[in-house]
Design a protein around this motif. Structure first.
Motif, PDB file in Angstrom:
ATOM      1  N   THR A 152      25.221 -98.918-116.756  1.00 13.04           N
ATOM      2  CA  THR A 152      25.769 -98.760-115.407  1.00 13.04           C
ATOM      3  C   THR A 152      24.782 -99.208-114.328  1.00 13.04           C
ATOM      4  OG1 THR A 152      24.951 -96.496-115.052  1.00 13.04           O
ATOM      5  CG2 THR A 152      27.027 -96.744-116.256  1.00 13.04           C
ATOM      6  N   ALA A 153      23.615 -99.690-114.738  1.00 12.83           N
ATOM      7  CA  ALA A 153      22.557 -99.993-113.772  1.00 12.83           C
ATOM      8  C   ALA A 153      22.951-101.141-112.846  1.00 12.83           C
ATOM      9  CB  ALA A 153      21.271-100.348-114.509  1.00 12.83           C
ATOM     10  N   PRO A 154      22.661-101.034-111.559  1.00 12.96           N
ATOM     11  CA  PRO A 154      22.914-102.140-110.632  1.00 12.96           C
ATOM     12  C   PRO A 154      22.038-103.345-110.987  1.00 12.96           C
ATOM     13  CG  PRO A 154      22.453-100.083-109.458  1.00 12.96           C
ATOM     14  CD  PRO A 154      22.115 -99.844-110.876  1.00 12.96           C
ATOM     15  N   LEU A 155      22.536-104.529-110.670  1.00 11.56           N
ATOM     16  CA  LEU A 155      21.809-105.751-110.979  1.00 11.56           C
ATOM     17  C   LEU A 155      20.439-105.766-110.299  1.00 11.56           C
ATOM     18  CD1 LEU A 155      21.812-108.501-112.352  1.00 11.56           C
ATOM     19  CD2 LEU A 155      22.919-109.450-110.313  1.00 11.56           C
ATOM     20  N   ALA A 156      20.357-105.227-109.097  1.00  9.21           N
ATOM     21  CA  ALA A 156      19.081-105.217-108.365  1.00  9.21           C
ATOM     22  C   ALA A 156      18.025-104.411-109.116  1.00  9.21           C
ATOM     23  CB  ALA A 156      19.287-104.649-106.963  1.00  9.21           C
ATOM     24  N   LEU A 157      18.441-103.301-109.725  1.00 13.34           N
ATOM     25  CA  LEU A 157      17.496-102.489-110.480  1.00 13.34           C
ATOM     26  C   LEU A 157      17.029-103.229-111.732  1.00 13.34           C
ATOM     27  CD1 LEU A 157      16.009 -99.804-110.945  1.00 13.34           C
ATOM     28  CD2 LEU A 157      18.023 -99.010-112.198  1.00 13.34           C
ATOM     29  N   LEU A 158      17.962-103.875-112.439  1.00 11.94           N
ATOM     30  CA  LEU A 158      17.592-104.642-113.620  1.00 11.94           C
ATOM     31  C   LEU A 158      16.593-105.736-113.259  1.00 11.94           C
ATOM     32  CD1 LEU A 158      21.070-105.016-115.376  1.00 11.94           C
ATOM     33  CD2 LEU A 158      19.222-103.441-115.976  1.00 11.94           C
ATOM     34  N   GLN A 159      16.839-106.410-112.144  1.00  9.27           N
ATOM     35  CA  GLN A 159      15.924-107.467-111.713  1.00  9.27           C
ATOM     36  C   GLN A 159      14.557-106.893-111.363  1.00  9.27           C
ATOM     37  OE1 GLN A 159      18.176-109.224-108.517  1.00  9.27           O
ATOM     38  NE2 GLN A 159      19.206-110.709-109.851  1.00  9.27           N
ATOM     39  N   ALA A 160      14.546-105.742-110.712  1.00  8.77           N
ATOM     40  CA  ALA A 160      13.278-105.119-110.341  1.00  8.77           C
ATOM     41  C   ALA A 160      12.468-104.719-111.568  1.00  8.77           C
ATOM     42  CB  ALA A 160      13.535-103.896-109.465  1.00  8.77           C
ATOM     43  N   LEU A 161      13.161-104.354-112.641  1.00  2.37           N
ATOM     44  CA  LEU A 161      12.488-103.958-113.881  1.00  2.37           C
ATOM     45  C   LEU A 161      12.259-105.129-114.815  1.00  2.37           C
ATOM     46  CD1 LEU A 161      14.393-100.620-114.638  1.00  2.37           C
ATOM     47  CD2 LEU A 161      12.112-100.885-113.643  1.00  2.37           C
ATOM     48  N   GLY A 162      12.709-106.326-114.415  1.00  2.00           N
ATOM     49  CA  GLY A 162      12.528-107.499-115.254  1.00  2.00           C
ATOM     50  C   GLY A 162      13.414-107.505-116.481  1.00  2.00           C
ATOM     51  N   LEU A 163      14.599-106.896-116.387  1.00  2.00           N
ATOM     52  CA  LEU A 163      15.518-106.809-117.526  1.00  2.00           C
ATOM     53  C   LEU A 163      16.705-107.743-117.318  1.00  2.00           C
ATOM     54  CD1 LEU A 163      15.576-102.923-118.027  1.00  2.00           C
ATOM     55  CD2 LEU A 163      14.096-104.610-119.126  1.00  2.00           C
ATOM     56  N   PRO A 164      17.218-108.335-118.394  1.00  2.00           N
ATOM     57  CA  PRO A 164      18.362-109.245-118.253  1.00  2.00           C
ATOM     58  C   PRO A 164      19.646-108.477-117.975  1.00  2.00           C
ATOM     59  CG  PRO A 164      17.804-108.954-120.565  1.00  2.00           C
ATOM     60  CD  PRO A 164      16.731-108.252-119.788  1.00  2.00           C
ATOM     61  N   ALA A 165      20.572-109.129-117.283  1.00  3.32           N
ATOM     62  CA  ALA A 165      21.858-108.498-116.979  1.00  3.32           C
ATOM     63  C   ALA A 165      22.700-108.351-118.239  1.00  3.32           C
ATOM     64  CB  ALA A 165      22.606-109.318-115.925  1.00  3.32           C
TER      65      ALA A 165
END
Length: 499
Positions: A152-165
């Motif tokens: 459920t994580a927002p895309l911005a959070l994934l990007q901040a953590l360096g994780l792929p969508a």
């Protein structure tokens, strides 16, 4: 049916405690099974921890809680399956039992006698009602729950953590860990600074021990990254200049022995010592002069130490203790040696930190190339989401499962990051007086039974959680030393022999 453990035999040590005070079995279970209370239970092996946990679920369902509003977390799929099976079996058995028998079942789970008479019909119908709800009790592993949060994580959070969508979840990262060493070593060879760090580590500790230390850092890469971001890594081992301000002008402690004034002082000391009667001080004076003749300051310091100190200890040899010049030189030499040890520790820590950062970065790149997310990533994302007051509420809304009752089994196997995630979520309720949105919290475990240190479990987390339940949530601390696996008298006899 699995009945609650019985009272300890007469004369045996108390089996049950509430907030440090001895209580009866009935009082203990009345608190442990009350879904309205926040409770932390420390219970030994065989004490019936699962019995308490599932009993509390039953009590919550009887109080009108929807099944999906109960979240029970454990550490393995097997344990979650056993918990789910226990609940299913109990509900089925209670549906078939006569009302008189159900009165005893309710009283065993801490229900007041009058309330038990009123609730037994509801307990008999609980199986049907639970099935009709269409949404079962949430009984999950930590990782499955955290993975659901990550989904459920927002895309911005994934990007901040360096994780792929779009990612593939790695439940076992062993293959990825094996694959990262090649890219890591290539990066080290290509970078002069890292190459020097690696060569120094291997020269001092060997390749095997160096890789073992780096592998340990990689296993705790999330904790390392969080500590590094907070400045803890670099500050954990201070440079010698901070502890020895008299030497702050030097890049290395031994460089103080380059100063003409320092050399002159040591020459004078050697001369005074050589003027003493006896072969011991004269021989030491000759060794001091020979050390000061060395061009390399490290060799000078080694020579001074060898001339005055015991081989394995930084103190004067017994034969030199009676000579005042040697005693006068001892503190200065001890300070130089202590500063050099501090400098060596700082160098080691700095080298390891730089190499660990490189290894973690290479591992993150490798995962991104393959679209992998591992359990460390899942835990870090959960911690970030649950620590944010806006995201935390949004997560619960997206999952459509507002948790009214949180139960955690085998809490001693919780690792610090998992606890940080939970604490970030629950601390918003601390001191709120148990408002309508605050879930009740029940944790149970035994630090002596922690078996997942290889997964970064830390038994000290259980102690921190107990303090939070008591001080942050105004809850109760329970302790149970009763076990159904051995008779109490047998345990007492064994303890007496061991003492």
């Amino acid at each position: 049916m699995n009945p609650a453990p019985h009272e300890a035999p007469s004369g045996a040590p108390a089996a049950y405690e509430h907030n440090g005070q001895r209580v009866t079995r009935a009082a203990f279970y009345a608190i442990a099974c009350d879904p309205a209370r926040n409770v932390a239970v420390q219970a030994c092996a065989g004490a019936g921890k699962t019995w308490m946990l599932v009993s509390r679920m039953l009590r919550a369902l009887l109080d009108g809680c929807a099944p999906h509003e109960i979240l029970a977390i454990t550490f393995t799929k097997k344990a979650a399956g056993e918990m789910r099976q226990r609940l299913h079996e109990w509900l089925g058995e209670f549906a078939r039992q006569p009302l008189d028998a159900l009165t005893g079942e309710l009283r065993a789970r801490g229900v007041h006698p009058e309330r038990a008479l009123e609730a037994r019909a509801a307990l008999q119908n609980l199986y049907r009602q639970t099935l009709a709800s269409g949404r079962p009790v949430q009984i999950r592993t930590f990782h499955s729950w955290f993975a659901a949060l990550l989904g459920t994580a927002p895309l911005a959070l994934l990007q901040a953590l360096g994780l792929p969508a779009h990612f593939e979840l790695l439940e076992d990262d062993a293959q990825a860990v094996r694959a990262v060493w090649g890219p890591f070593l290539h990066t080290v060879v290509a970078d002069a600074s890292l190459r020097a760090d690696y060569a120094a580590m291997v020269a001092l500790h060997g390749r095997s021990q160096t890789h073992k230390a780096l592998a340990a850092a990689l296993a705790k890469r999330v904790e390392f990254a969080l500590a590094d971001a907070a400045g803890v890594v670099d500050a954990s081992v201070p440079p010698f200049q901070e502890q020895f301000p008299d030497l702050r002008a030097y890049a290395e402690p031994a460089h103080a022995l380059r100063d003409a004034a320092c050399v002159q002082r040591w020459r004078a000391l050697a001369k005074t010592l050589g003027a003493q009667t006896g072969k011991t001080p004269q021989k030491a004076a000759q060794a001091l002069d020979a050390a000061l003749d060395c061009a390399d300051p490290q060799q000078r310091l080694d020579g001074l130490r060898k001339a005055l100190f015991v081989a394995a200890q930084d103190r004067l040899t017994k034969n030199l203790e009676k000579f005042a010049p040697a005693c006068a030189a001892e503190p200065e030499l001890q300070g130089l040696l202590a500063a050099r040890r501090q400098h060596a520790a700082w160098q080691h820590q700095q080298r390891m930190a730089r190499l660990a950062r490189c290894l973690s970065a290479q591992f993150a790149d490798l995962k991104r190339q393959h679209g992998w997310v591992d359990m460390n990533d899942v835990e870090r994302a959960a911690q970030a989401m649950l620590a944010d007051p806006v995201l935390s509420g949004w997560v619960q809304e997206r999952l459509d499962a507002r948790v009214r009752h949180l139960l955690i089994d085998e809490f001693q196997d919780t690792n610090p990051l998992q606890w940080q995630a939970l604490h970030a979520w629950l601390s918003g309720y601390a001191g709120a007086g148990g408002g309508a949105t605050a879930p009740s919290v029940f944790i149970v475990g035994d630090p002596k039974q922690s078996i997942y240190r290889f997964r970064r479990a830390e038994p000290q987390v259980f102690i921190a959680a107990q303090a939070f339940v008591r001080d942050g949530l105004g809850g109760d601390l329970l302790s149970c030393e009763h076990t159904r696996r051995n008779a109490t008298r047998v345990i007492a006899a064994v303890n007496q022999v061991m003492d």
